[in-house]
Scaffold this active site. Structure first.
Site, PDB file in Angstrom:
ATOM      1  N   LYS A 115       0.847  -1.281   0.024  1.00 15.10           N
ATOM      2  CA  LYS A 115      -0.088  -0.086   0.101  1.00 15.10           C
ATOM      3  C   LYS A 115       0.840   1.386  -0.098  1.00 15.10           C
ATOM      4  CE  LYS A 115      -4.102  -1.979   2.416  1.00 15.10           C
ATOM      5  NZ  LYS A 115      -4.780  -1.844   3.651  1.00 15.10           N
ATOM      6  N   TYR A 142     -12.408  -1.995  -3.413  1.00 15.71           N
ATOM      7  CA  TYR A 142     -12.900  -2.125  -2.113  1.00 15.71           C
ATOM      8  C   TYR A 142     -14.359  -1.980  -1.956  1.00 15.71           C
ATOM      9  CZ  TYR A 142      -8.284  -2.222   0.045  1.00 15.71           C
ATOM     10  OH  TYR A 142      -7.074  -2.649   0.552  1.00 15.71           O
ATOM     11  N   PHE A 182     -15.050   4.360   7.191  1.00 19.51           N
ATOM     12  CA  PHE A 182     -13.671   4.452   6.810  1.00 19.51           C
ATOM     13  C   PHE A 182     -13.758   4.284   5.285  1.00 19.51           C
ATOM     14  CE2 PHE A 182     -13.937   0.049   8.159  1.00 19.51           C
ATOM     15  CZ  PHE A 182     -13.400  -0.478   7.057  1.00 19.51           C
ATOM     16  N   ARG A 237      -2.168 -14.464   4.683  1.00 24.20           N
ATOM     17  CA  ARG A 237      -3.184 -13.560   5.836  1.00 24.20           C
ATOM     18  C   ARG A 237      -2.101 -13.585   7.034  1.00 24.20           C
ATOM     19  NH1 ARG A 237      -6.868  -9.985   4.397  1.00 24.20           N
ATOM     20  NH2 ARG A 237      -7.639 -10.353   6.879  1.00 24.20           N
ATOM     21  N   THR A 262      -5.271  -6.936  11.006  1.00 25.75           N
ATOM     22  CA  THR A 262      -5.819  -5.512  10.151  1.00 25.75           C
ATOM     23  C   THR A 262      -5.156  -4.423  11.027  1.00 25.75           C
ATOM     24  OG1 THR A 262      -7.457  -6.563   9.479  1.00 25.75           O
ATOM     25  CG2 THR A 262      -7.535  -4.165   9.497  1.00 25.75           C
ATOM     26  N   ARG A 315       2.587  -6.442   9.119  1.00 28.20           N
ATOM     27  CA  ARG A 315       1.998  -5.193   9.713  1.00 28.20           C
ATOM     28  C   ARG A 315       2.594  -4.812  11.155  1.00 28.20           C
ATOM     29  NH1 ARG A 315      -4.236  -6.867   7.772  1.00 28.20           N
ATOM     30  NH2 ARG A 315      -4.401  -5.445   5.899  1.00 28.20           N
ATOM     31  N   ASN A 351      -1.799   0.177   7.015  1.00 29.78           N
ATOM     32  CA  ASN A 351      -1.363  -1.090   7.619  1.00 29.78           C
ATOM     33  C   ASN A 351      -0.594  -1.544   6.419  1.00 29.78           C
ATOM     34  OD1 ASN A 351      -3.478  -1.363   5.948  1.00 29.78           O
ATOM     35  ND2 ASN A 351      -4.813  -2.833   7.521  1.00 29.78           N
ATOM     36  N   HIS A 391      -2.486  -5.170   1.535  1.00 33.88           N
ATOM     37  CA  HIS A 391      -3.515  -6.254   1.399  1.00 33.88           C
ATOM     38  C   HIS A 391      -3.266  -7.410   0.944  1.00 33.88           C
ATOM     39  CE1 HIS A 391      -7.554  -6.866  -0.077  1.00 33.88           C
ATOM     40  NE2 HIS A 391      -6.931  -7.662  -1.015  1.00 33.88           N
ATOM     41  N   GLU A 402      -9.878 -11.015  -7.172  1.00 33.84           N
ATOM     42  CA  GLU A 402      -9.089  -9.961  -7.155  1.00 33.84           C
ATOM     43  C   GLU A 402      -7.812  -9.874  -8.253  1.00 33.84           C
ATOM     44  OE1 GLU A 402     -10.024  -8.997  -2.385  1.00 33.84           O
ATOM     45  OE2 GLU A 402      -7.807  -9.476  -2.806  1.00 33.84           O
TER      46      GLU A 402
END
Ligand code: ADP
Ligand code: MG
Length: 140
Positions: free
Chosen positions: A11, A51, A59, A87, A93, A104, A114, A117, A128
């Site tokens: 990100k 998203y 948010f 993950r 998160t 993270r 964070n 993704h 995706e």
């Protein structure tokens, strides 16, 4: 266990801080293989479409603005159990809740910024990956 593919996004908070290589080191050392990669600036339409599942959340606007603020590095990761494994490698998160050694925990600034993704299910991973890559761009 089966070999799977999952979508990863490094990100803007991470590309801004020059962390692409550091994050990919964690990914590769976890045994995940980067089989497709592109660096780009997301448009607002691309970010809000990607998203869309979160569009009713408070948010959402902040999330879209954050995702378009700097370049992102979008990758397909491949490996045994890659979706759940990535993950785990990402961590929770909210970085305050992320386990030691996760991306993270190591790099995230806060719950919004964070750093990464990762797809959360086989169905979402397939959708995706298809959103960002054509078959000929994925090279195992
Ligand atoms: P994950 O990225 O771990 O799958 P979610 O799918 O729940 O998490 O949320 C998508 C993204 O939205 C998060 O990675 C984060 O950037 C942002 N986000 C989630 N919850 C919040 C929140 N409470 N405040 C600000 N941003 C949030
Ligand atoms: Mg998610």
């Amino acid at each position: 266990m089966a070999v799977e593919q999952t979508l990863s996004i490094i990100k803007p908070d991470a590309t801004r801080r020059n962390l692409t290589g550091a994050i990919n080191k964690v990914i590769e050392e976890a045994g995940l293989r980067i089989v497709a990669q592109k660096r780009l600036r997301l448009s607002r339409l691309q970010a809000s479409t990607f998203y869309a599942v979160h569009k009713e959340r408070p948010f959402f606007g902040e999330l879209v603005e954050t995702m378009v603020s700097e370049p992102v590095v979008i990758q397909v990761l491949q490996g045994e159990n890659a979706i759940a494994k990535y993950r785990d490698v990402m961590g929770a998160t909210n970085p305050e809740n992320a386990a030691a050694g996760t991306i993270r925990k190591l790099f995230a600034l806060n719950i919004g910024e964070n750093s990464v993704h990762g797809s959360d299910s086989a169905e979402n991973a397939a959708n995706e990956v298809r959103f960002f890559f054509s078959g000929m761009e994925i090279v195992g």
